[in-house]
Design a protein around this motif. Structure first.
Motif, PDB file in Angstrom:
ATOM      1  N   MET A 188      12.828   2.749  -7.150  1.00 18.01           N
ATOM      2  CA  MET A 188      11.695   2.158  -7.862  1.00 18.01           C
ATOM      3  C   MET A 188      10.616   1.689  -6.885  1.00 18.01           C
ATOM      4  SD  MET A 188      13.891   0.112 -10.759  1.00 18.01           S
ATOM      5  CE  MET A 188      12.662  -0.212 -12.006  1.00 18.01           C
ATOM      6  N   ARG A 189      11.024   1.137  -5.743  1.00 14.24           N
ATOM      7  CA  ARG A 189      10.029   0.747  -4.732  1.00 14.24           C
ATOM      8  C   ARG A 189       9.253   1.968  -4.239  1.00 14.24           C
ATOM      9  NH1 ARG A 189      14.653  -2.081  -2.198  1.00 14.24           N
ATOM     10  NH2 ARG A 189      14.759  -4.197  -3.106  1.00 14.24           N
ATOM     11  N   ALA A 190       9.957   3.075  -4.058  1.00 10.27           N
ATOM     12  CA  ALA A 190       9.295   4.293  -3.591  1.00 10.27           C
ATOM     13  C   ALA A 190       8.296   4.810  -4.624  1.00 10.27           C
ATOM     14  CB  ALA A 190      10.341   5.362  -3.274  1.00 10.27           C
ATOM     15  N   ILE A 191       8.671   4.760  -5.903  1.00 15.30           N
ATOM     16  CA  ILE A 191       7.744   5.193  -6.962  1.00 15.30           C
ATOM     17  C   ILE A 191       6.505   4.308  -6.957  1.00 15.30           C
ATOM     18  CG2 ILE A 191       7.434   5.489  -9.454  1.00 15.30           C
ATOM     19  CD1 ILE A 191      10.501   5.742  -9.645  1.00 15.30           C
ATOM     20  N   ASP A 192       6.708   3.006  -6.917  1.00 20.90           N
ATOM     21  CA  ASP A 192       5.582   2.079  -6.954  1.00 20.90           C
ATOM     22  C   ASP A 192       4.660   2.279  -5.755  1.00 20.90           C
ATOM     23  OD1 ASP A 192       6.588   1.061  -9.287  1.00 20.90           O
ATOM     24  OD2 ASP A 192       7.412  -0.770  -8.399  1.00 20.90           O
ATOM     25  N   LYS A 193       5.258   2.500  -4.573  1.00 16.42           N
ATOM     26  CA  LYS A 193       4.464   2.706  -3.364  1.00 16.42           C
ATOM     27  C   LYS A 193       3.633   3.985  -3.478  1.00 16.42           C
ATOM     28  CE  LYS A 193       4.892   2.918   1.678  1.00 16.42           C
ATOM     29  NZ  LYS A 193       5.856   2.868   2.827  1.00 16.42           N
ATOM     30  N   GLU A 194       4.229   5.042  -4.006  1.00 10.99           N
ATOM     31  CA  GLU A 194       3.502   6.307  -4.160  1.00 10.99           C
ATOM     32  C   GLU A 194       2.348   6.150  -5.148  1.00 10.99           C
ATOM     33  OE1 GLU A 194       2.624  10.462  -3.776  1.00 10.99           O
ATOM     34  OE2 GLU A 194       3.545   8.910  -2.530  1.00 10.99           O
ATOM     35  N   CYS A 195       2.577   5.417  -6.229  1.00 12.72           N
ATOM     36  CA  CYS A 195       1.510   5.208  -7.217  1.00 12.72           C
ATOM     37  C   CYS A 195       0.364   4.397  -6.625  1.00 12.72           C
ATOM     38  CB  CYS A 195       2.070   4.504  -8.453  1.00 12.72           C
ATOM     39  SG  CYS A 195       3.146   5.560  -9.438  1.00 12.72           S
ATOM     40  N   GLU A 196       0.702   3.405  -5.790  1.00 13.85           N
ATOM     41  CA  GLU A 196      -0.353   2.633  -5.120  1.00 13.85           C
ATOM     42  C   GLU A 196      -1.162   3.528  -4.180  1.00 13.85           C
ATOM     43  OE1 GLU A 196       0.862  -1.967  -4.645  1.00 13.85           O
ATOM     44  OE2 GLU A 196       2.073  -0.585  -3.457  1.00 13.85           O
ATOM     45  N   ARG A 197      -0.494   4.445  -3.504  1.00 20.65           N
ATOM     46  CA  ARG A 197      -1.192   5.343  -2.566  1.00 20.65           C
ATOM     47  C   ARG A 197      -2.183   6.247  -3.294  1.00 20.65           C
ATOM     48  NH1 ARG A 197      -1.041  10.377  -0.668  1.00 20.65           N
ATOM     49  NH2 ARG A 197       0.601  11.014  -2.118  1.00 20.65           N
ATOM     50  N   LEU A 198      -1.830   6.628  -4.530  1.00 21.34           N
ATOM     51  CA  LEU A 198      -2.669   7.569  -5.290  1.00 21.34           C
ATOM     52  C   LEU A 198      -3.808   6.885  -6.043  1.00 21.34           C
ATOM     53  CD1 LEU A 198       0.157   9.829  -6.785  1.00 21.34           C
ATOM     54  CD2 LEU A 198      -1.425  10.416  -4.925  1.00 21.34           C
ATOM     55  N   GLN A 199      -3.822   5.551  -6.071  1.00 17.60           N
ATOM     56  CA  GLN A 199      -4.868   4.848  -6.811  1.00 17.60           C
ATOM     57  C   GLN A 199      -6.230   5.046  -6.155  1.00 17.60           C
ATOM     58  OE1 GLN A 199      -3.945   0.714  -7.379  1.00 17.60           O
ATOM     59  NE2 GLN A 199      -1.992   1.141  -8.361  1.00 17.60           N
ATOM     60  N   SER A 200      -7.261   5.060  -7.007  1.00 24.19           N
ATOM     61  CA  SER A 200      -8.642   5.147  -6.500  1.00 24.19           C
ATOM     62  C   SER A 200      -9.509   4.161  -7.261  1.00 24.19           C
ATOM     63  CB  SER A 200      -9.187   6.570  -6.669  1.00 24.19           C
ATOM     64  OG  SER A 200      -9.425   6.845  -8.037  1.00 24.19           O
ATOM     65  N   ASP A 201     -10.700   3.911  -6.743  1.00 24.50           N
ATOM     66  CA  ASP A 201     -11.609   2.945  -7.356  1.00 24.50           C
ATOM     67  C   ASP A 201     -12.121   3.418  -8.709  1.00 24.50           C
ATOM     68  OD1 ASP A 201     -11.301   1.324  -5.171  1.00 24.50           O
ATOM     69  OD2 ASP A 201     -13.110   2.049  -4.139  1.00 24.50           O
ATOM     70  N   THR A 202     -11.995   4.693  -8.985  1.00 21.26           N
ATOM     71  CA  THR A 202     -12.501   5.219 -10.258  1.00 21.26           C
ATOM     72  C   THR A 202     -11.438   5.213 -11.357  1.00 21.26           C
ATOM     73  OG1 THR A 202     -11.932   7.481  -9.594  1.00 21.26           O
ATOM     74  CG2 THR A 202     -14.164   6.695  -9.091  1.00 21.26           C
ATOM     75  N   ASP A 203     -10.207   4.806 -11.037  1.00 22.44           N
ATOM     76  CA  ASP A 203      -9.147   4.759 -12.049  1.00 22.44           C
ATOM     77  C   ASP A 203      -9.435   3.663 -13.074  1.00 22.44           C
ATOM     78  OD1 ASP A 203      -7.767   6.751 -10.788  1.00 22.44           O
ATOM     79  OD2 ASP A 203      -6.367   5.431  -9.750  1.00 22.44           O
ATOM     80  N   ASP A 204      -8.886   3.844 -14.268  1.00 24.27           N
ATOM     81  CA  ASP A 204      -8.968   2.799 -15.279  1.00 24.27           C
ATOM     82  C   ASP A 204      -8.266   1.538 -14.770  1.00 24.27           C
ATOM     83  OD1 ASP A 204     -10.283   4.487 -16.993  1.00 24.27           O
ATOM     84  OD2 ASP A 204      -8.484   5.043 -18.122  1.00 24.27           O
ATOM     85  N   TYR A 205      -8.814   0.388 -15.158  1.00 24.50           N
ATOM     86  CA  TYR A 205      -8.229  -0.873 -14.707  1.00 24.50           C
ATOM     87  C   TYR A 205      -6.917  -1.147 -15.434  1.00 24.50           C
ATOM     88  CZ  TYR A 205      -7.473  -5.804 -13.876  1.00 24.50           C
ATOM     89  OH  TYR A 205      -6.906  -6.998 -13.534  1.00 24.50           O
ATOM     90  N   ARG A 206      -5.960  -1.695 -14.703  1.00 27.84           N
ATOM     91  CA  ARG A 206      -4.682  -2.107 -15.276  1.00 27.84           C
ATOM     92  C   ARG A 206      -4.354  -3.527 -14.804  1.00 27.84           C
ATOM     93  NH1 ARG A 206      -5.364   2.154 -17.733  1.00 27.84           N
ATOM     94  NH2 ARG A 206      -4.063   4.016 -17.560  1.00 27.84           N
TER      95      ARG A 206
END
Length: 450
Positions: free
Chosen positions: A301-319
């Motif tokens: 789960m830590r690995a999934i969360d880390k990968e998702c953080e890496r893929l985030q960009s400023d243009t993504d919808d806010y969460r």
């Protein structure tokens, strides 16, 4: 829930004609009006006749629910379906004598009853009407949750909860689910194949069939699956497909993962189920140090969360939370036998779980999760509403990443409840209006799988 409708003499005569026996066993619906404040959702309903003549009896049981359309300023339209006429009507006075005093005061009015009062009323009715039980079960009414034993039955508890949680995260109306066929003997039928909906299966929805096939491919070759089943639903312009699948027999399955994918938002959520336990009258607790699989699961789960953080960009919808990984610490060791109630529990984000778990490792600290040791958590309503509103879940993770997580869950001997939502998302005002109306039609398309 349980409700009461008292029919006057004119309505009684109307029902005798409307619901007279037919060769095909069908019965037309009856639409009446009831006070708005006492009607929420759908209910097993006792229809009482003879009250205006001083001889009140329960003559019918049926299913009743609110339907669109105005009644008047104080009342709204209620649709009554699936009636059963008791062989011998039960005197209302006998029921009043049989229920506890704490519930008696609710029986003087029409409408939905508090949960405990409804349970007491059905229990009394079962005692006084020998023919009633199978018909109550057909309407989705059960007396008490059923304790279970054995790997398949215990797996079914979480499978049921994850499937219904998917329904709520998609903001589909749970009131449209009629019931489900609880196991009477040990079997291995997935929950989703047992589910019954108000409108029955719809075998002509090409879009749902298309969704079902393309998302089915994400689970891997069919020969790899020990078992699977799926069902598809439609609400407005949205479609929801839910799968129950695993690659191991129940006795070798290590638990349930719920993977929820919202295609229009390109967002996914992973919920790992952990079962709490209790001894005697003590509170429900989860003991992480007794869970031999937890460390490996946390690493994933830590690995999934880390990968998702890496893929985030400023243009993504806010969460509020753009990491996908959550735990649900589930309370209960019994099957809840309706098709709408979620098991009580605590939702914790993975990083929140990690922080509490680390505190537990210090000498002298408490070693278990419970409502007393965890100050902040989300309950069923809070969590599913946040997901439905797009406040929780990844942004821009992509379908390939979701497929990888499905593979990791299945390959890790986990049962997967995979739910995928397609079609345009309604706006918040549209969602709120739909909830207020509670007249949405949900169609179901089902396939038992292997």
């Amino acid at each position: 829930m349980v409700a009461i409708i008292r029919a006057d003499s004119k309505e009684e005569k109307h029902l005798e004609t409307l619901w007279r026996p037919r060769r095909d066993g069908s019965a037309p619906r009856w639409v009446t009006t009831q006070y708005q404040e006492y009607w929420r959702g759908r209910h097993v309903t006792l229809i009482v006749t003879g009250s205006d003549r001083g001889s009140a009896h329960v003559a019918y049981i049926a299913r009743a629910s609110k339907v669109p359309g105005a009644g008047d300023d104080l009342k709204r339209r209620v649709e009554v379906t699936r009636p059963y006429r008791l062989v011998s009507p039960v005197p209302w006075s006998a029921l009043e004598e049989a229920v506890p005093a704490s519930s008696l005061r609710y029986l003087s009015r029409d409408g939905a009853l508090p949960e405990a009062a409804g349970r007491h009323l059905l229990r009394a009715l079962r005692q006084l009407a020998n023919d009633i039980d199978p018909h109550l079960q057909a309407l989705g009414a059960r007396d008490e949750p059923t304790p279970v034993d054995g790997p398949a039955a215990k797996l079914l508890i979480d499978e049921r909860d994850a499937s219904l949680t998917s329904f709520r995260m998609a903001d589909f109306d749970l009131g449209e689910l009629d019931g489900w066929n609880a196991p009477r003997e040990a079997d291995d039928v997935p929950f989703i194949a047992r589910l019954q909906t108000r409108n029955g299966p719809s075998h002509e929805d090409d879009l749902i069939a298309h969704d079902a096939q393309r998302f089915r491919d994400w689970l891997g070759p069919e020969r790899w699956l020990e078992r699977y089943a799926w069902a598809g639903f439609r609400q407005g312009n949205q479609r929801l497909v839910i799968y129950n699948a695993n690659r191991k027999p129940a006795e070798k399955t290590l638990g349930v993962d719920l993977i929820y994918y919202h295609e229009a938002r390109d967002s996914f959520v992973l919920i790992q189920y952990k079962r709490m336990s209790k001894k005697g009258t003590s509170e429900w607790r989860y003991y992480p140090n007794s869970d031999s699989n937890l460390i490996q699961q946390l690493e994933r789960m830590r690995a999934i969360d880390k990968e998702c953080e890496r893929l985030q960009s400023d243009t993504d919808d806010y969460r509020l939370s753009a990491r996908p990984s959550w735990f649900k610490l589930c309370q209960g060791d019994s099957l809840i036998l309706d098709a709408r109630t979620l098991a009580p529990g605590m939702y914790l984000a993975r990083e929140h779980f990690d922080r509490i778990h680390s505190k537990f490792q210090a000498p002298g600290n408490i070693k278990s999760f419970s409502r007393k040791t965890v100050e902040h958590y989300l309950d069923n309503t809070e969590f599913t509403d946040l997901v439905a509103g797009g406040w929780i879940g990844t942004s821009g993770f992509g379908s390939r990443g979701v497929q990888q997580q499905l593979e990791l869950s299945l390959d890790g001997s986990r049962e997967v409840v995979f739910a995928a939502v397609s079609g345009p998302s309604p706006s918040k005002p549209e969602r709120m209006q739909r909830r207020r109306e509670q007249g949405t039609t949900v169609q179901r398309f089902t396939h038992p799988g292997a």
